[in-house]
Design an enzyme around this catalytic site. Sequence first.
Site, PDB file in Angstrom:
ATOM      1  N   GLU A  54      18.346  53.905  47.972  1.00 51.71           N
ATOM      2  CA  GLU A  54      17.199  54.800  47.922  1.00 51.71           C
ATOM      3  C   GLU A  54      16.929  55.435  49.288  1.00 51.71           C
ATOM      4  O   GLU A  54      16.661  56.630  49.394  1.00 51.71           O
ATOM      5  CB  GLU A  54      15.933  54.022  47.494  1.00 51.71           C
ATOM      6  CG  GLU A  54      16.042  53.335  46.152  1.00 51.71           C
ATOM      7  CD  GLU A  54      16.591  51.918  46.245  1.00 51.71           C
ATOM      8  OE1 GLU A  54      17.549  51.687  47.012  1.00 51.71           O
ATOM      9  OE2 GLU A  54      16.082  51.058  45.538  1.00 51.71           O
ATOM     10  N   THR A 201      51.687  27.954  44.715  1.00 51.94           N
ATOM     11  CA  THR A 201      51.879  29.400  44.893  1.00 51.94           C
ATOM     12  C   THR A 201      52.183  29.713  46.354  1.00 51.94           C
ATOM     13  O   THR A 201      53.029  30.552  46.663  1.00 51.94           O
ATOM     14  CB  THR A 201      50.628  30.158  44.409  1.00 51.94           C
ATOM     15  OG1 THR A 201      50.424  29.827  43.043  1.00 51.94           O
ATOM     16  CG2 THR A 201      50.774  31.656  44.553  1.00 51.94           C
TER      17      THR A 201
HETATM   18  C1  AOF Z   1      17.839  48.172  46.275  1.00 52.37           C
HETATM   19  N1  AOF Z   1      18.749  49.072  46.718  1.00 52.37           N
HETATM   20  O1  AOF Z   1      20.707  49.586  47.577  1.00 52.37           O
HETATM   21  C2  AOF Z   1      20.197  47.339  47.170  1.00 52.37           C
HETATM   22  C3  AOF Z   1      19.228  46.441  46.682  1.00 52.37           C
HETATM   23  O2  AOF Z   1      18.912  41.761  52.323  1.00 52.37           O
HETATM   24  P1  AOF Z   1      18.593  43.115  51.736  1.00 52.37           P
HETATM   25  O3  AOF Z   1      17.349  43.703  52.297  1.00 52.37           O
HETATM   26  O4  AOF Z   1      19.760  44.077  51.793  1.00 52.37           O
HETATM   27  O5  AOF Z   1      18.255  42.879  50.198  1.00 52.37           O
HETATM   28  C4  AOF Z   1      19.245  42.546  49.266  1.00 52.37           C
HETATM   29  C5  AOF Z   1      18.648  42.472  47.893  1.00 52.37           C
HETATM   30  O6  AOF Z   1      18.014  43.712  47.618  1.00 52.37           O
HETATM   31  C6  AOF Z   1      19.706  42.307  46.808  1.00 52.37           C
HETATM   32  O7  AOF Z   1      19.930  40.954  46.480  1.00 52.37           O
HETATM   33  C7  AOF Z   1      19.081  43.056  45.651  1.00 52.37           C
HETATM   34  O8  AOF Z   1      18.137  42.270  44.965  1.00 52.37           O
HETATM   35  C8  AOF Z   1      18.418  44.179  46.372  1.00 52.37           C
HETATM   36  N2  AOF Z   1      19.466  45.167  46.640  1.00 52.37           N
HETATM   37  N3  AOF Z   1      18.093  46.884  46.254  1.00 52.37           N
HETATM   38  O9  AOF Z   1      16.766  48.558  45.876  1.00 52.37           O
HETATM   39  C9  AOF Z   1      19.908  48.722  47.175  1.00 52.37           C
HETATM   40  N4  AOF Z   1      21.354  46.934  47.643  1.00 52.37           N
HETATM   41 ZN    ZN Z   2      15.847  48.186  48.559  1.00 54.56          ZN
END
Ligand code: AOF
Ligand code: ZN
Length: 348
Positions: A54, A201
Amino acid sequence: MVMNDEYFMSLALELAKKGEGRVNPNPMVGAVIVKDGKIIGKGYHQYFGGKHAEVNAIEDAKSKGYSLKGATMYVTLEPCSHWGKQPPCVDRIIEEGFSRVVIAMKDPNPLVNGRGIENLEKAGIEVKVGVLEDDARKLNEVFLKYITTKMPFVAIKLALTLDGFIATRNFSSKWITGEKARKKVQELRKKYMTIMVGANTILKDNPRLTCRIEGCSKKVKVILDRHGLTANGNFRAFKDGRVIVFTESEKEWDNAEVIRETNPEKILKILGEKGIDSVLIEGGRIACQFLPFADKIHLFYGNKLFGKGISPFECLNVDNVNDAFKVEFLKFESFGDSFYVEARPCSQ
Ligand code: AOF
Ligand code: ZN
């Protein structure tokens, strides 16, 4: 082309996929911003720990001079409401003055889990959830399993003869499938964080266990070596990157983390605790031990028959047809002299 919610969400899903192989154990997320029927911003989550989709889309729109007041955000996963490595996306969306947010699926991360949607609605933003939800779930099947169970997603990959053998009885197996099938294996490696094989392997094939296509991050290599056969041998898999050996042996390895455990379920649990969201099991013989935990099975069949040989699923030992291990087919692809079947175990 109808420019409806499904259309913009499908673009966001395409963007999300660009993060494949780089964001684990985070989800792949894509976002598209639309204002007055026009796309003004695009973004995706590019690498683990990096900016969320976002925010990348917002920055893209702003860099072109657009105001986001009254715009619509299309995002493939519920925007986050928590502080992690990144600040909460929901706060940013509210701050920028969006009037509508369209979301493919709720984020099952216990830290989010509906709170993102709730906060947006409380701020008076119109929220629609569930647009192309099935596609979004498929895209993030690894994340969805890991975030809800803390157990890694387990995929098994095997190259088989047309009559179901992974090697001849004297263990020769090069090459059962053709060149194109081997390229597809590289694509599979990209999806999963670790590659797991058994000691046999390593001894027989001496594989590098690397992913050699664009956009692949380094694989963690997991080697199941009950008797310590690979300890301090000169094998290619140990040459670079992170290697984890699971063993019962008291031997020492120079270039690996050694864990004295060989129970498949416990191994998976330990890997999950280490932040590993997915495992691609490539070893023929260990596949059977992990079959009860498999989420997906990738089978590559070559155009050769052996008549006799090593079966990867001997440990099932089925005598009665009714006791067979059953799978559900998900996909078929053909590559000239090989074909590919994607399946998953039927829930019993
Ligand atoms: C979103 N947009 O592009 C992603 C999200 O450690 P952080 O702050 O990067 O948070 C990771 C968590 O945020 C991840 O486990 C998921 O729940 C959310 N990821 N959320 O709105 C994003 N990558
Ligand atoms: Zn986010």
